[in-house]
Write an enzyme that holds these catalytic residues in place. Structure first.
Site, PDB file in Angstrom:
ATOM      1  N   GLY A  14      28.774  37.354  39.344  1.00  0.00           N
ATOM      2  CA  GLY A  14      29.005  37.746  37.962  1.00  0.00           C
ATOM      3  C   GLY A  14      27.829  38.443  37.297  1.00  0.00           C
ATOM      4  CB  ILE A 102      45.064  43.733  45.697  1.00  0.00           C
ATOM      5  CG1 ILE A 102      43.956  44.341  46.556  1.00  0.00           C
ATOM      6  CG2 ILE A 102      46.130  44.771  45.361  1.00  0.00           C
ATOM      7  CD1 ILE A 102      44.422  44.854  47.899  1.00  0.00           C
ATOM      8  CG  HIS A 119      35.331  50.902  43.734  1.00  0.00           C
ATOM      9  ND1 HIS A 119      35.846  49.862  44.480  1.00  0.00           N
ATOM     10  CD2 HIS A 119      35.022  51.881  44.616  1.00  0.00           C
ATOM     11  CE1 HIS A 119      35.862  50.207  45.753  1.00  0.00           C
ATOM     12  NE2 HIS A 119      35.367  51.433  45.870  1.00  0.00           N
ATOM     13  CG  LEU A 154      42.482  49.139  45.863  1.00  0.00           C
ATOM     14  CD1 LEU A 154      42.349  47.874  45.040  1.00  0.00           C
ATOM     15  CD2 LEU A 154      42.357  48.834  47.349  1.00  0.00           C
TER      16      LEU A 154
HETATM   17  C1  GAR Z   1      29.819  44.725  42.236  1.00  0.00           C
HETATM   18  O1  GAR Z   1      29.053  45.560  43.057  1.00  0.00           O
HETATM   19  C2  GAR Z   1      31.163  45.361  41.960  1.00  0.00           C
HETATM   20  O2  GAR Z   1      31.101  46.760  41.822  1.00  0.00           O
HETATM   21  C3  GAR Z   1      31.929  44.981  43.195  1.00  0.00           C
HETATM   22  O3  GAR Z   1      31.537  43.657  43.471  1.00  0.00           O
HETATM   23  C4  GAR Z   1      30.218  43.450  42.987  1.00  0.00           C
HETATM   24  C5  GAR Z   1      30.251  42.250  42.083  1.00  0.00           C
HETATM   25  O4  GAR Z   1      28.964  41.883  41.684  1.00  0.00           O
HETATM   26  N1  GAR Z   1      33.321  45.107  42.990  1.00  0.00           N
HETATM   27  C6  GAR Z   1      34.192  45.397  43.957  1.00  0.00           C
HETATM   28  O5  GAR Z   1      33.864  45.581  45.110  1.00  0.00           O
HETATM   29  C7  GAR Z   1      35.627  45.483  43.490  1.00  0.00           C
HETATM   30  N2  GAR Z   1      36.461  45.997  44.541  1.00  0.00           N
HETATM   31  P1  GAR Z   1      28.747  40.891  40.459  1.00  0.00           P
HETATM   32  O6  GAR Z   1      29.640  39.671  40.726  1.00  0.00           O
HETATM   33  O7  GAR Z   1      27.313  40.535  40.537  1.00  0.00           O
HETATM   34  O8  GAR Z   1      29.120  41.596  39.200  1.00  0.00           O
END
Ligand code: GAR
Length: 200
Positions: A14, A102, A119, A154
């Protein structure tokens, strides 16, 4: 000013959620836009981000995807949990921040115009998973992240912001991910604030 509730969906650490909550405080979104981060919902009870959200005094909810027989059943419960955070005021924005599920067309329809995602690639390149490994393997010289509106397809939907970083010699997926993440923390709050600001 009309109250604008923001609900953030996470699955893991997060850090984007934290960047958004901090920006909301530092930039006084409440006074300037009538906007508040109302709560955080995770599909994993053990998400580190949930503990942080609770420490901040934010409302939290967990909807474990593994407990539901179908995607449709999970998403229906997710809608219920999100909307129950403030039964009087539907969320103005539902923000996917590392939410690794998803979503069904029904979920997307319910929040049409209110659903955004980040993303970790320069879309339209590398939709889907393992974006950093794929960028390195493809020999990309640049990588990045995209904030976009969510549609039923997606990693599609209108782009709201992008950030670019170099891919450096010797990069691993982890080193590249860390470099991209620092930019995610800048562009995601910025894109959200732009959506909250009244049009002039
Ligand atoms: C981030 O890099 C986000 O862009 C990616 O997961 C990570 C979450 O980090 N999201 C995806 O891959 C969505 N398909 P966080 O929990 O530290 O914000």
């Amino acid at each position: 000013m009309q109250k604008k509730n923001i609900v953030i969906l996470i699955s893991g650490q997060g850090s984007n959620m934290q960047a958004i909550v901090r920006a909301a405080q530092a930039q006084r979104w409440s006074q300037r836009h009538g906007a508040q981060v109302l709560g955080v919902v995770s599909n994993k009870a053990a998400s580190a981000g949930l503990a942080w959200a609770r420490e901040q005094g934010l409302a939290t909810a967990v909807v474990e995807h593994a407990a539901y027989p179908t995607r449709e059943a999970f998403d229906a419960e997710l809608v219920r949990a999100i909307d129950a955070l403030d039964p009087q005021t539907p969320p103005a924005l539902v923000v996917l921040a590392g939410f690794m599920r998803i979503l069904t067309p029904d979920f997307v329809d319910h929040y049409t115009g209110r659903l955004v995602n980040i993303h970790p690639s320069l879309l339209p390149a590398f939709a889907g998973l393992h974006t950093h490994r794929r960028a390195i393997e493809a020999g990309c010289k640049f990588a990045g992240a995209t904030v976009h509106r969510v549609t039923a397809e997606l990693d599609h939907g209108e782009f709201l912001d992008q950030a670019v970083v170099p891919v450096l010699p010797g990069d691993t997926p982890d080193t590249l991910a860390a470099r991209v993440l620092t930019q995610e923390h800048l562009i995601y709050p910025r894109a959200i604030e732009r959506l909250l600001a009244p049009a002039v």
